[in-house]
Write a protein that holds these residues in place. Structure first.
Motif, PDB file in Angstrom:
ATOM      1  N   ALA A  47       5.396   2.077  -1.566  1.00  0.00           N
ATOM      2  CA  ALA A  47       3.960   2.364  -1.491  1.00  0.00           C
ATOM      3  C   ALA A  47       3.645   3.698  -2.155  1.00  0.00           C
ATOM      4  CB  ALA A  47       3.499   2.381  -0.029  1.00  0.00           C
ATOM      5  N   LEU A  48       4.473   4.706  -1.926  1.00  0.00           N
ATOM      6  CA  LEU A  48       4.244   6.024  -2.543  1.00  0.00           C
ATOM      7  C   LEU A  48       4.308   5.930  -4.072  1.00  0.00           C
ATOM      8  CD1 LEU A  48       6.312   8.272  -0.103  1.00  0.00           C
ATOM      9  CD2 LEU A  48       3.810   8.173  -0.330  1.00  0.00           C
ATOM     10  N   LYS A  49       5.257   5.140  -4.562  1.00  0.00           N
ATOM     11  CA  LYS A  49       5.361   4.953  -6.016  1.00  0.00           C
ATOM     12  C   LYS A  49       4.104   4.265  -6.556  1.00  0.00           C
ATOM     13  CE  LYS A  49       8.274   3.088  -9.606  1.00  0.00           C
ATOM     14  NZ  LYS A  49       9.128   2.003 -10.017  1.00  0.00           N
ATOM     15  N   LEU A  50       3.635   3.247  -5.826  1.00  0.00           N
ATOM     16  CA  LEU A  50       2.423   2.535  -6.252  1.00  0.00           C
ATOM     17  C   LEU A  50       1.191   3.437  -6.204  1.00  0.00           C
ATOM     18  CD1 LEU A  50       3.185  -0.831  -4.450  1.00  0.00           C
ATOM     19  CD2 LEU A  50       2.922  -0.534  -6.929  1.00  0.00           C
ATOM     20  N   ILE A  51       1.148   4.325  -5.228  1.00  0.00           N
ATOM     21  CA  ILE A  51       0.032   5.281  -5.148  1.00  0.00           C
ATOM     22  C   ILE A  51       0.052   6.201  -6.358  1.00  0.00           C
ATOM     23  CG2 ILE A  51      -0.848   7.281  -3.859  1.00  0.00           C
ATOM     24  CD1 ILE A  51       0.018   5.726  -1.287  1.00  0.00           C
ATOM     25  N   ASP A  52       1.255   6.677  -6.737  1.00  0.00           N
ATOM     26  CA  ASP A  52       1.369   7.522  -7.932  1.00  0.00           C
ATOM     27  C   ASP A  52       0.864   6.786  -9.175  1.00  0.00           C
ATOM     28  OD1 ASP A  52       2.393   9.660  -6.546  1.00  0.00           O
ATOM     29  OD2 ASP A  52       4.498   9.156  -6.965  1.00  0.00           O
ATOM     30  N   GLU A  53       1.063   5.467  -9.180  1.00  0.00           N
ATOM     31  CA  GLU A  53       0.613   4.647 -10.316  1.00  0.00           C
ATOM     32  C   GLU A  53      -0.835   4.183 -10.156  1.00  0.00           C
ATOM     33  OE1 GLU A  53       3.475   1.484 -10.325  1.00  0.00           O
ATOM     34  OE2 GLU A  53       5.156   2.815 -10.812  1.00  0.00           O
TER      35      GLU A  53
ATOM     36  N   GLU B  67      -1.826  -2.809  -4.037  1.00  0.00           N
ATOM     37  CA  GLU B  67      -0.423  -3.144  -3.825  1.00  0.00           C
ATOM     38  C   GLU B  67       0.207  -2.192  -2.814  1.00  0.00           C
ATOM     39  OE1 GLU B  67      -1.920  -2.818  -6.750  1.00  0.00           O
ATOM     40  OE2 GLU B  67      -1.227  -4.311  -8.196  1.00  0.00           O
ATOM     41  N   ALA B  68      -0.186  -0.921  -2.858  1.00  0.00           N
ATOM     42  CA  ALA B  68       0.337   0.069  -1.907  1.00  0.00           C
ATOM     43  C   ALA B  68      -0.057  -0.298  -0.479  1.00  0.00           C
ATOM     44  CB  ALA B  68      -0.182   1.463  -2.255  1.00  0.00           C
ATOM     45  N   VAL B  69      -1.271  -0.783  -0.290  1.00  0.00           N
ATOM     46  CA  VAL B  69      -1.725  -1.204   1.042  1.00  0.00           C
ATOM     47  C   VAL B  69      -0.808  -2.298   1.585  1.00  0.00           C
ATOM     48  CG1 VAL B  69      -3.560  -2.413   2.294  1.00  0.00           C
ATOM     49  CG2 VAL B  69      -4.134  -0.515   0.774  1.00  0.00           C
ATOM     50  N   GLY B  70      -0.460  -3.265   0.745  1.00  0.00           N
ATOM     51  CA  GLY B  70       0.424  -4.353   1.174  1.00  0.00           C
ATOM     52  C   GLY B  70       1.775  -3.843   1.639  1.00  0.00           C
ATOM     53  N   GLU B  71       2.348  -2.893   0.902  1.00  0.00           N
ATOM     54  CA  GLU B  71       3.648  -2.327   1.273  1.00  0.00           C
ATOM     55  C   GLU B  71       3.547  -1.557   2.594  1.00  0.00           C
ATOM     56  OE1 GLU B  71       6.568  -2.819  -0.366  1.00  0.00           O
ATOM     57  OE2 GLU B  71       5.530  -4.088  -1.823  1.00  0.00           O
ATOM     58  N   LEU B  72       2.466  -0.800   2.765  1.00  0.00           N
ATOM     59  CA  LEU B  72       2.280  -0.031   3.996  1.00  0.00           C
ATOM     60  C   LEU B  72       2.064  -0.950   5.198  1.00  0.00           C
ATOM     61  CD1 LEU B  72       0.075   2.890   2.654  1.00  0.00           C
ATOM     62  CD2 LEU B  72       2.455   3.027   3.421  1.00  0.00           C
TER      63      LEU B  72
END
Length: 197
Positions: free
Chosen positions: A37-43, A48-53
């Protein structure tokens, strides 16, 4: 040390290493979701980050203690999660109906198959006098068993109890015991009330 003892010792060491690795992998599963999620937030891929979290949150909730929170008497039945009118006090007339609102947390959301989930919660209800003597008991007062295509993290519970025989004037309490059937986790809460003339 003979050959048999060496083989047994080697086997025990391998079992220890495999078990330790498995435990480490399981313990870091939620961290893996968070790191992705942190990587997706950086991008700036926020959806997608919400799904991981959410996946990480589901794992953490499954490990946390079951909770029954925001227990309150209401003026009428709740019409949604967090949507209720709190009763001004806990004084009830003889024969009056009790309406109780509460929110369950950290219950099991069991995946039956892809995109289908199951929740199974039961609740026991007790009425105690001021000395904690049991005056009324009903096990499985609530039997809530649902399947859903979504992981439902917001679950509210309403209890309605009618005084079929008016209670004598005095001080009492409800003891509510919430049970997560799948995990065996249990929690309990009390809420005081008074019956007045």
């Amino acid at each position: 040390m003979n050959l048999n003892k060496k083989i047994i010792l080697l086997g025990l060491v391998l079992i220890f290493i495999i078990t330790s690795f498995a435990m480490f992998s399981f313990a870091s599963e939620e961290k893996d979701y968070i790191n992705r999620a942190l990587k997706l937030i950086d991008e700036e891929k926020y959806n997608e980050a919400v799904g991981e979290l959410e996946e990480a949150l589901a794992i953490v909730k499954s490990k946390a203690d079951l909770e029954f929170v925001n227990i309150t008497f209401t003026d009428e039945e709740a019409w949604g999660f967090g949507m209720y009118n709190t009763r001004k006090d806990a004084n009830f007339a003889q024969g009056e109906t009790f309406l109780i609102y509460g929110e369950a947390r950290n219950y099991t959301i069991k995946e039956i198959k892809k995109d289908l989930y199951e929740i199974y919660i039961k609740e026991d209800m007790y009425i105690l006098d001021k000395n904690n003597n049991v005056l009324f008991k009903q096990e499985d007062f609530l039997d809530y068993h649902i399947t859903s295509h979504s992981k439902n993290f917001d679950l509210f519970i309403t209890n309605t109890l009618t005084q079929t025989s008016p209670f004598p004037v005095g001080n009492y309490k409800f003891l509510l015991v919430l049970k997560d059937v799948f995990s065996g986790k249990i929690t309990e809460v009390t809420i005081d009330f008074t019956v007045v003339e």
